[in-house]
Design an enzyme around this catalytic site. Structure first.
Site, PDB file in Angstrom:
ATOM      1  N   GLU A  98       0.842  -1.198   0.000  1.00  0.00           N
ATOM      2  CA  GLU A  98       0.000   0.000   0.000  1.00  0.00           C
ATOM      3  C   GLU A  98       0.880   1.253   0.000  1.00  0.00           C
ATOM      4  OE1 GLU A  98      -2.475   1.457  -0.775  1.00  0.00           O
ATOM      5  OE2 GLU A  98      -4.069   1.466   0.727  1.00  0.00           O
ATOM      6  N   PHE A 151      -1.655  16.088   4.042  1.00  0.00           N
ATOM      7  CA  PHE A 151      -1.919  15.506   2.718  1.00  0.00           C
ATOM      8  C   PHE A 151      -0.642  15.574   1.888  1.00  0.00           C
ATOM      9  CE2 PHE A 151      -3.519  15.143  -1.591  1.00  0.00           C
ATOM     10  CZ  PHE A 151      -4.387  14.073  -1.453  1.00  0.00           C
TER      11      PHE A 151
HETATM   12  P1  IMP Z   1      -7.565   5.100   4.113  1.00  0.00           P
HETATM   13  O1  IMP Z   1      -8.639   4.146   3.713  1.00  0.00           O
HETATM   14  O2  IMP Z   1      -8.111   6.342   4.717  1.00  0.00           O
HETATM   15  O3  IMP Z   1      -6.501   4.476   4.971  1.00  0.00           O
HETATM   16  O4  IMP Z   1      -6.928   5.663   2.789  1.00  0.00           O
HETATM   17  C1  IMP Z   1      -6.021   5.011   2.021  1.00  0.00           C
HETATM   18  C2  IMP Z   1      -5.964   5.629   0.651  1.00  0.00           C
HETATM   19  O5  IMP Z   1      -6.324   7.018   0.680  1.00  0.00           O
HETATM   20  C3  IMP Z   1      -4.556   5.591   0.092  1.00  0.00           C
HETATM   21  O6  IMP Z   1      -4.318   4.404  -0.604  1.00  0.00           O
HETATM   22  C4  IMP Z   1      -4.523   6.821  -0.788  1.00  0.00           C
HETATM   23  O7  IMP Z   1      -5.011   6.507  -2.062  1.00  0.00           O
HETATM   24  C5  IMP Z   1      -5.469   7.788  -0.119  1.00  0.00           C
HETATM   25  N1  IMP Z   1      -4.741   8.765   0.718  1.00  0.00           N
HETATM   26  C6  IMP Z   1      -4.730   8.853   2.063  1.00  0.00           C
HETATM   27  N2  IMP Z   1      -3.942   9.872   2.479  1.00  0.00           N
HETATM   28  C7  IMP Z   1      -3.439  10.441   1.359  1.00  0.00           C
HETATM   29  C8  IMP Z   1      -2.522  11.539   1.118  1.00  0.00           C
HETATM   30  O8  IMP Z   1      -1.989  12.200   2.037  1.00  0.00           O
HETATM   31  N3  IMP Z   1      -2.253  11.815  -0.183  1.00  0.00           N
HETATM   32  C9  IMP Z   1      -2.787  11.117  -1.218  1.00  0.00           C
HETATM   33  N4  IMP Z   1      -3.625  10.088  -1.040  1.00  0.00           N
HETATM   34  C10 IMP Z   1      -3.954   9.750   0.234  1.00  0.00           C
END
Ligand code: IMP
Length: 182
Positions: A98, A151
């Site tokens: 991931e 971000f």
């Molecule tokens: P989660 O389900 O919130 O853990 O999100 C995971 C997914 O969200 C990652 O695989 C990314 O595609 C996206 N994501 C989360 N944080 C960021 C960031 O800071 N920049 C870009 N994409 C993010």
């Protein structure tokens, strides 16, 4: 440095050297096992590409495409499977690759799905971990870098599908979020 980037958080050199370290640890842990790397599209592509070259045990590579973010900067908590695995992973030792774990919602669901497919074990390697963002209890087995709740883009991570090709991880300038053209 790209004109839209405010600061580089993790340099290309730091990423490469961490891939080398993680590759060595994973090679040791998966010796004699039936390793399948499952990359989550599209963000994990640069990471899986560099990491797999540092793993010395035999492995298969699979990809899944699930969406949770929809072009914005906050998680919706919704997950959709756009592309499933091509191979049968029953009895195999799966290592999900991931790009970043934020809320943990995406991985929480993917792990459950892969266990239901009969994997012998399911573990996670993530390039980045944002532990402050967690909405579900989830701990990666291998972590490249732990970062604050900010971000980030680059090295696979996007903002509205751009910046994935940057060789480093950086923070975008605020004005980029307010302008339409990237
Ligand atoms: P989660 O389900 O919130 O853990 O999100 C995971 C997914 O969200 C990652 O695989 C990314 O595609 C996206 N994501 C989360 N944080 C960021 C960031 O800071 N920049 C870009 N994409 C993010």
């Amino acid at each position: 440095m790209h004109q839209d980037i405010k600061k580089i958080l993790i340099s290309e050199r730091e990423i490469q050297s961490r891939c080398e370290e993680l590759g060595a640890i994973i090679s040791r842990d998966y010796a004699g096992k039936k390793l399948v790397l499952v990359g989550l599209l599209k963000g994990s592509v640069p990471f899986i590409s560099d990491l797999c070259k540092r793993i010395t045990v035999p492995l298969q590579m699979e990809f899944m495409d699930v969406s949770s973010y929809h072009g914005g900067t906050a998680s919706t908590g919704q997950i959709k499977v756009n592309k499933d695995l091509d191979a049968d992973i029953a009895g195999h030792d799966v290592l999900i690759v991931e790009d970043i774990i934020d809320t943990g919602l995406t991985l929480h669901t993917v792990i459950r799905m892969l266990k239901l497919k009969g994997a012998n074990s399911v573990k996670v390697v993530t390039l980045l971990d944002k532990p402050e963002g967690r909405l579900v209890e989830l701990q990666a087995d291998y972590i490249g870098f732990t970062i604050p709740k900010e971000f980030v883009v680059g090295y696979g991570l996007d903002y509205q599908q751009y910046y994935r090709n940057l060789p480093y991880v950086g923070v975008l300038k605020e004005e980029v979020y307010t302008s339409k053209e990237v």
